[in-house]
Design a protein around this motif. Structure first.
Motif, short mmCIF file in Angstrom:
data_model
loop_
_atom_site.label_atom_id
_atom_site.label_comp_id
_atom_site.label_asym_id
_atom_site.label_seq_id
_atom_site.Cartn_x
_atom_site.Cartn_y
_atom_site.Cartn_z
N VAL A 28 0.82 -1.22 0.00
CA VAL A 28 0.00 0.00 0.00
C VAL A 28 0.85 1.26 0.00
CG1 VAL A 28 -2.00 -1.06 1.11
CG2 VAL A 28 -0.20 0.00 2.53
N SER A 51 -3.72 0.81 -3.28
CA SER A 51 -2.97 -0.41 -3.60
C SER A 51 -1.80 -0.05 -4.51
CB SER A 51 -3.88 -1.41 -4.32
OG SER A 51 -3.10 -2.45 -4.91
N TRP A 90 -0.36 -2.27 -6.26
CA TRP A 90 -0.35 -3.27 -7.32
C TRP A 90 -1.19 -2.85 -8.53
CZ3 TRP A 90 3.73 -5.41 -5.98
CH2 TRP A 90 3.99 -5.78 -4.65
N LEU A 118 -8.21 2.22 -2.14
CA LEU A 118 -8.84 1.20 -1.31
C LEU A 118 -9.77 1.79 -0.27
CD1 LEU A 118 -5.70 -1.03 -0.64
CD2 LEU A 118 -7.51 -1.44 -2.32
#
Length: 358
Positions: free
Chosen positions: A70, A109, A111, A116
């Protein structure tokens, strides 16, 4: 979906044990370049004088952890002023009206970039600072420490004592703040919460007599932990640098800084427009005494630097405010727990996306 989590929902799920665990890991990752906090000094503040010796202040900090997956940004919007009270100048602040505050955390995130969660920072703010002091105390306070001397009786004083009681077997605490009702309320509430003996005392010098861990958690604009208050074997920690005058810092055998920088301010207007601030405010609040030669908390928890090596040493965790990594770690844990408990308000993630490249 993006989860909107308010202060009361965070309070229901987030525990001190969670904070201590996640922050210890985060600072180890920071030492090993698996995490980052930005700016390096901790926080950026923008100051705008708005009249009547009041200032608009916008503060922001960021942090990311590859292990946790994160990135977080925390920002706050305040009207600040420094009224004079019986014991000197103190800090007062609000947003919109006295008693209301605006502080938000955006959790992303790493990724896929998804937002979030958006979290009110009230409870998280107090927990992450108290827990970080607890992490430091776990490495620096004597193993047989059983008592705490607390300056201040607000939210930070509550989480500091809770954290100390998690890392050491604390039997009693002495607390002083200028308002009798506040210190007596703190003593009653914390005695009940932690099942220890918390005693409200009537003068600052009584706080440190016979205590093992000493903490400053005040809004005072002047130093409060004076050299005569600290003795061999104590562990001392301020919530902000200005609580420790240089003469006290010189007495410490071991100093570990939160980080090696300090918050940085950016200012609208001329110097005379800041006359309402306490003398030396920016140096004492943002950086404190120059101990840049001291190891950081990340060095300590990762084993790159020693903490206490004997029971006679006088140690200090020198908290320089601000770490976005703290918010990344603690906001993530709050988000995880809120999702498990079915708390928070779901917002369509599409609300925060656009089809035009910036």
């Amino acid at each position: 979906m993006t989860l909107l989590i308010n202060t009361e929902e965070a309070r229901r799920v987030l525990t001190m044990d969670d904070c201590l665990e996640y922050l210890d890991t985060a600072y180890k990752d920071l030492a090993n370049k698996e995490a980052v906090t930005a700016p390096p000094g901790g926080r950026w503040d923008v100051w705008v004088p708005v009249g009547d010796e009041k200032y608009y202040v916008f503060g922001t900090l960021q942090g990311a952890s590859r292990r946790l997956g994160v990135f977080a940004m925390r920002f706050k919007s305040d009207i600040m002023h420094y009224p004079w009270e019986a014991d000197g100048q103190t800090l007062d602040k609000y947003c919109v009206e006295p008693g209301k505050y605006c502080g938000l955390i955006m959790l992303f995130s790493i990724w896929n970039g998804e937002l979030l969660a958006i979290l009110n920072d009230g409870h998280i703010q107090h927990m992450r600072v108290g827990a970080t002091a607890g992490v430091a105390a776990n490495y620096m306070a004597r193993e047989n420490a059983t008592s705490v001397g607390m300056f201040g009786s607000g939210g930070m004083a509550r989480t500091y004592l809770e954290a100390f009681a998690k890392v050491r077997k604390i039997d009693y605490c002495k607390v002083y703040s200028p308002t009798r009702a506040n210190r007596e309320r703190y003593a009653a509430e914390m005695s009940d919460k932690l099942d220890i003996n918390v005693i409200a005392v009537d003068s600052p010098d009584q706080v440190t007599e016979g205590t093992d861990i000493v903490a400053g958690c005040t809004d005072s604009a002047q130093p409060i932990i004076h050299p005569q208050y600290v003795t061999a074997g104590m562990h001392v920690t301020p919530v902000v640098p200005k609580e420790l005058p240089p003469a006290t810092v010189e007495k410490f055998d071991v100093v570990v800084r939160h980080n090696n920088g300090g918050a940085e301010g950016f200012f609208v207007g001329e110097d005379e427009e800041y006359s309402g601030l306490p003398a030396g405010h920016f140096d004492s609040s943002y950086r404190g005494v120059d101990r840049s030669d001291s190891p950081t908390l990340a060095d300590l928890v990762s084993g790159k630097a020693p903490g206490r090596t004997s029971d006679d040493q006088l140690t200090c965790y020198y908290n320089v405010p601000g770490s976005g990594l703290q918010f990344a770690a603690v906001a993530l844990r709050t988000y995880e727990l809120a999702k498990e408990a079915g708390l928070g308000r779901e917002l369509p993630t599409e609300w925060f996306l656009q089809d035009e490249r910036d």
